[in-house]
Write a protein that holds these residues in place. Sequence first.
Motif, short mmCIF file in Angstrom:
data_model
loop_
_atom_site.label_atom_id
_atom_site.label_comp_id
_atom_site.label_asym_id
_atom_site.label_seq_id
_atom_site.Cartn_x
_atom_site.Cartn_y
_atom_site.Cartn_z
N ARG A 35 62.43 42.63 42.04
CA ARG A 35 63.49 41.67 41.70
C ARG A 35 62.98 40.49 40.87
O ARG A 35 63.76 39.74 40.30
N PHE A 36 61.66 40.34 40.81
CA PHE A 36 61.09 39.24 40.03
C PHE A 36 60.80 39.63 38.59
O PHE A 36 60.42 38.79 37.79
N GLY A 37 60.91 40.93 38.25
CA GLY A 37 60.66 41.38 36.89
C GLY A 37 59.62 42.49 36.83
O GLY A 37 59.39 43.20 37.81
N PHE A 38 58.99 42.64 35.64
CA PHE A 38 57.98 43.66 35.42
C PHE A 38 56.59 43.04 35.50
O PHE A 38 56.33 41.99 34.92
N PHE A 39 55.69 43.74 36.19
CA PHE A 39 54.30 43.31 36.30
C PHE A 39 53.40 44.43 35.80
O PHE A 39 53.42 45.53 36.35
N LYS A 40 52.63 44.18 34.76
CA LYS A 40 51.71 45.18 34.23
C LYS A 40 50.40 45.15 35.00
O LYS A 40 49.78 44.10 35.16
N HIS A 41 49.97 46.33 35.45
CA HIS A 41 48.72 46.43 36.20
C HIS A 41 47.53 45.96 35.37
O HIS A 41 46.56 45.43 35.92
N CYS A 42 47.59 46.19 34.06
CA CYS A 42 46.44 45.80 33.22
C CYS A 42 46.19 44.30 33.27
O CYS A 42 45.07 43.84 33.03
N ASP A 43 47.25 43.52 33.60
CA ASP A 43 47.07 42.07 33.74
C ASP A 43 46.37 41.71 35.04
O ASP A 43 45.88 40.59 35.20
N TRP A 44 46.36 42.65 36.00
CA TRP A 44 45.73 42.39 37.29
C TRP A 44 44.22 42.64 37.26
O TRP A 44 43.46 41.99 37.98
N ILE A 45 43.82 43.61 36.44
CA ILE A 45 42.41 44.03 36.40
C ILE A 45 41.53 42.86 35.94
O ILE A 45 41.81 42.20 34.94
N GLY A 46 40.49 42.61 36.72
CA GLY A 46 39.59 41.52 36.42
C GLY A 46 39.88 40.24 37.18
O GLY A 46 39.05 39.33 37.22
N LYS A 47 41.06 40.17 37.80
CA LYS A 47 41.41 38.98 38.58
C LYS A 47 40.87 39.11 40.00
O LYS A 47 40.79 40.22 40.55
N PRO A 48 40.50 38.01 40.64
CA PRO A 48 40.03 38.08 42.03
C PRO A 48 41.19 38.33 42.99
O PRO A 48 42.34 37.97 42.70
N PHE A 49 40.91 38.96 44.12
CA PHE A 49 41.93 39.13 45.14
C PHE A 49 42.44 37.75 45.57
O PHE A 49 41.68 36.79 45.67
N GLY A 50 43.76 37.67 45.81
CA GLY A 50 44.39 36.40 46.15
C GLY A 50 45.05 35.75 44.95
O GLY A 50 45.70 34.71 45.10
N SER A 51 44.92 36.38 43.77
CA SER A 51 45.48 35.79 42.55
C SER A 51 47.00 35.82 42.55
O SER A 51 47.62 36.74 43.08
#
Length: 308
Positions: free
Chosen positions: A45-61
């Motif tokens: 419901r918040f929109g689209f989230f691309k997984h490629c934007d997650w890669i490289g980020k620390p857990f908790g981001s």
Amino acid sequence: MLPIDPTKKLSFNRRITDGDLVIVYERYDSMKPVKVSENGVLQNRFGFFKHCDWIGKPFGSKVFSNKGGFIYLLAPTPELWTLVLSHRTQILYVADISFVVMYLEIVPGCVVLESGTGSGSLSTSLARAVAPNGHVYTFDFHEQRAASARDDFEKTGLSSLVTVGVRDIQGEGFPDEFSGRADSIFLDLPQPWLAIQSAAKMLQQDGVLCSFSPCIEQVQKTCESLKSYFTDIRTFEVLLHTYEVREGNMGNWQDSDGGLSTLKSGKKRPRPTNGQENSSPQMIMARRNGEAKGHTGYLTFARLKCNL
């Protein structure tokens, strides 16, 4: 549960990589497990989230969607996994699980036997407790449930710590290969009294057993069987209430029975509304959630008698 390497300290500060399992947190009562893939997309419901934007980020981001909505990417700890796993059976929740791990005296290096596996909620916490050198051997009489549990342990990176077997422990008892090897045993069976004799043979001297039962009649019959092999028999019922904490005022946030608990952290200044100050000051409040996932049954603990 991040994959466990015995030579390294377990840390939730490492960064997300392609193929990782993450817990997507929308709010306290809305979470889901997601396997990260380079071309993957999450839509909610918040929109689209691309997984490629997650890669490289620390857990908790905290990550944002194309619409400006946001979610948190959390490490799949046993506590969070219990909240998002697929329910193949009734499961134990954090209150009971933490109590079981403590009273079974489980520490790193322990060998733990469990029957039955079910959805694997408890098994996951047992695996973390025995890591990095211990092991959990869990059994379920239902072959498909056992296979699904194996898949989950692979997914969460715990397969090196948990072995899933298919066996009717009530009818056959535990395998002889574990005789005298187990530090602790957990039973979640319809008729646990049928497995008490076998469990006693599996435990090391001074080992501890726990039996979970939803009905007090089952507890009574189990305790009668325990007396022949065990001492220090105790039964507990664990009740848990959780609270939601947020900013608000006394007039607009009450639970179904009209009650409201407040955390005394100091009132905030009234907020202006249409040029005028709001007569109801904002404060930090805590409200008890209507659903309490604490009580699922009774936990009976017993210690193996010393045979002199």
